[in-house]
Enzyme design. Structure first.
Site, PDB file in Angstrom:
ATOM      1  N   HIS A 102       0.844  -1.196   0.000  1.00 61.17           N
ATOM      2  CA  HIS A 102       0.000   0.000   0.000  1.00 61.17           C
ATOM      3  C   HIS A 102       0.878   1.244   0.000  1.00 61.17           C
ATOM      4  O   HIS A 102       1.901   1.292   0.661  1.00 61.17           O
ATOM      5  CB  HIS A 102      -0.949   0.019   1.202  1.00 61.17           C
ATOM      6  CG  HIS A 102      -0.273  -0.287   2.494  1.00 61.17           C
ATOM      7  ND1 HIS A 102       0.038  -1.572   2.887  1.00 61.17           N
ATOM      8  CD2 HIS A 102       0.174   0.517   3.485  1.00 61.17           C
ATOM      9  CE1 HIS A 102       0.650  -1.532   4.060  1.00 61.17           C
ATOM     10  NE2 HIS A 102       0.757  -0.282   4.444  1.00 61.17           N
ATOM     11  N   HIS A 104       1.061   5.121   1.005  1.00 59.07           N
ATOM     12  CA  HIS A 104       0.459   6.157   1.845  1.00 59.07           C
ATOM     13  C   HIS A 104       0.524   7.501   1.120  1.00 59.07           C
ATOM     14  O   HIS A 104       1.587   7.888   0.633  1.00 59.07           O
ATOM     15  CB  HIS A 104       1.230   6.303   3.161  1.00 59.07           C
ATOM     16  CG  HIS A 104       1.198   5.093   4.039  1.00 59.07           C
ATOM     17  ND1 HIS A 104       0.277   4.927   5.046  1.00 59.07           N
ATOM     18  CD2 HIS A 104       1.981   3.987   4.085  1.00 59.07           C
ATOM     19  CE1 HIS A 104       0.496   3.782   5.680  1.00 59.07           C
ATOM     20  NE2 HIS A 104       1.529   3.192   5.116  1.00 59.07           N
TER      21      HIS A 104
HETATM   22  P1  5GP Z   1       1.722   0.108   7.276  1.00 58.47           P
HETATM   23  O1  5GP Z   1       2.212   0.367   8.658  1.00 58.47           O
HETATM   24  O2  5GP Z   1       1.528  -1.380   7.013  1.00 58.47           O
HETATM   25  O3  5GP Z   1       2.530   0.789   6.211  1.00 58.47           O
HETATM   26  O4  5GP Z   1       0.311   0.798   7.178  1.00 58.47           O
HETATM   27  C1  5GP Z   1      -0.897   0.141   7.379  1.00 58.47           C
HETATM   28  C2  5GP Z   1      -1.977   1.191   7.367  1.00 58.47           C
HETATM   29  O5  5GP Z   1      -3.221   0.557   7.144  1.00 58.47           O
HETATM   30  C3  5GP Z   1      -2.078   1.951   8.680  1.00 58.47           C
HETATM   31  O6  5GP Z   1      -1.915   3.336   8.412  1.00 58.47           O
HETATM   32  C4  5GP Z   1      -3.466   1.599   9.206  1.00 58.47           C
HETATM   33  O7  5GP Z   1      -4.096   2.683   9.830  1.00 58.47           O
HETATM   34  C5  5GP Z   1      -4.196   1.162   7.947  1.00 58.47           C
HETATM   35  N1  5GP Z   1      -5.223   0.158   8.162  1.00 58.47           N
HETATM   36  C6  5GP Z   1      -5.083  -1.010   8.839  1.00 58.47           C
HETATM   37  N2  5GP Z   1      -6.232  -1.719   8.833  1.00 58.47           N
HETATM   38  C7  5GP Z   1      -7.123  -0.982   8.117  1.00 58.47           C
HETATM   39  C8  5GP Z   1      -8.501  -1.179   7.753  1.00 58.47           C
HETATM   40  O8  5GP Z   1      -9.131  -2.182   8.086  1.00 58.47           O
HETATM   41  N3  5GP Z   1      -9.093  -0.202   7.021  1.00 58.47           N
HETATM   42  C9  5GP Z   1      -8.417   0.926   6.616  1.00 58.47           C
HETATM   43  N4  5GP Z   1      -9.092   1.812   5.900  1.00 58.47           N
HETATM   44  N5  5GP Z   1      -7.122   1.149   6.943  1.00 58.47           N
HETATM   45  C10 5GP Z   1      -6.489   0.211   7.689  1.00 58.47           C
END
Ligand code: 5GP
Ligand code: ZN
Length: 142
Positions: A102, A104
Site C-alpha cells: 500500500h 500512503h
Molecule cells: P503500514 O504500517 O503497514 O505501512 O500501514 C498500514 C496502514 O493501514 C495503517 O496506516 C493503518 O491505519 C491502515 N489500516 C489497517 N487496517 C485498516 C482497515 O481495516 N481499514 C483501513 N481503511 N485502513 C487500515
C-alpha cells in the site's frame, strides 16, 4: 497471487469489510486510512494481493503509483495542503503492518507537528562508489 483469504485489504477489495473509497483505476483502488497520520491520509493498493513493492510486476507498479499521484493532486486541490508525503513500507522492520502492499498519501503543512525520523549521516565519496557497485551487481537479478 490474486487474493489472500486472511488479508484485510483483500477483504476491502472484495467489499467484505467497509472502507471509504476515493478512486479506482484498472489495477488499483484508493481509500481512506482508518488510522490517519493527518486528516486526508489515503491508501492506494493493487487489486491483486502482493506483499511488497518488489513483488509487483512493472505494469502494476505503474498503475498503483499513477493512481497515487492522481490522489495526491486531488488531496492538494481539495484539502488545500501545502505538500504531501507519498511513501510505502516494505517489511516489518520498515514499519509494514499490513502485508498487502500500500502507498500512503499524506497531506502535509508547515508546522503540522509531524516529525519524520530521518537521521541522515555523511558518507565518503569512495564509500558511495563502492556501495553503488554492490547494488549494481544486484541489478542483474532485479
Ligand atoms: P503500514 O504500517 O503497514 O505501512 O500501514 C498500514 C496502514 O493501514 C495503517 O496506516 C493503518 O491505519 C491502515 N489500516 C489497517 N487496517 C485498516 C482497515 O481495516 N481499514 C483501513 N481503511 N485502513 C487500515
Ligand atoms: Zn491482500
Amino acid at each position: 497471487v490474486a487474493r489472500d483469504p486472511d488479508c484485510v485489504f483483500c477483504k476491502i477489495i472484495a467489499g467484505e469489510i467497509p472502507a471509504a473509497g476515493v478512486a479506482e483505476s484498472d489495477l488499483a483502488i484508493a481509500f481512506m486510512d482508518i488510522g490517519p497520520i493527518a486528516e486526508g491520509h489515503t491508501l492506494v493498493i493493487p487489486r491483486d494481493h502482493y506483499e511488497t513493492v518488489m513483488d509487483m510486476p512493472p505494469e502494476v507498479v505503474a498503475d498503483v503509483y499513477g493512481l497515487a499521484a492522481r490522489v495526491a493532486r486531488a488531496i492538494k486541490a481539495s484539502m488545500g495542503c501545502e505538500g504531501l508525503n507519498v511513501l510505502q513500507n516494505n517489511g516489518a522492520c520498515a514499519g509494514q503492518v499490513v502485508g498487502h502492499v500500500h502507498v500512503h498519501v499524506i497531506p502535509r503543512d508547515s508546522g503540522d507537528g509531524i516529525a519524520w525520523p530521518w537521521p541522515s549521516t555523511e558518507a565518503e565519496p569512495d564509500r558511495l562508489a563502492s556501495l553503488a557497485e554492490r547494488i549494481k551487481s544486484g541489478m542483474n537479478e532485479a
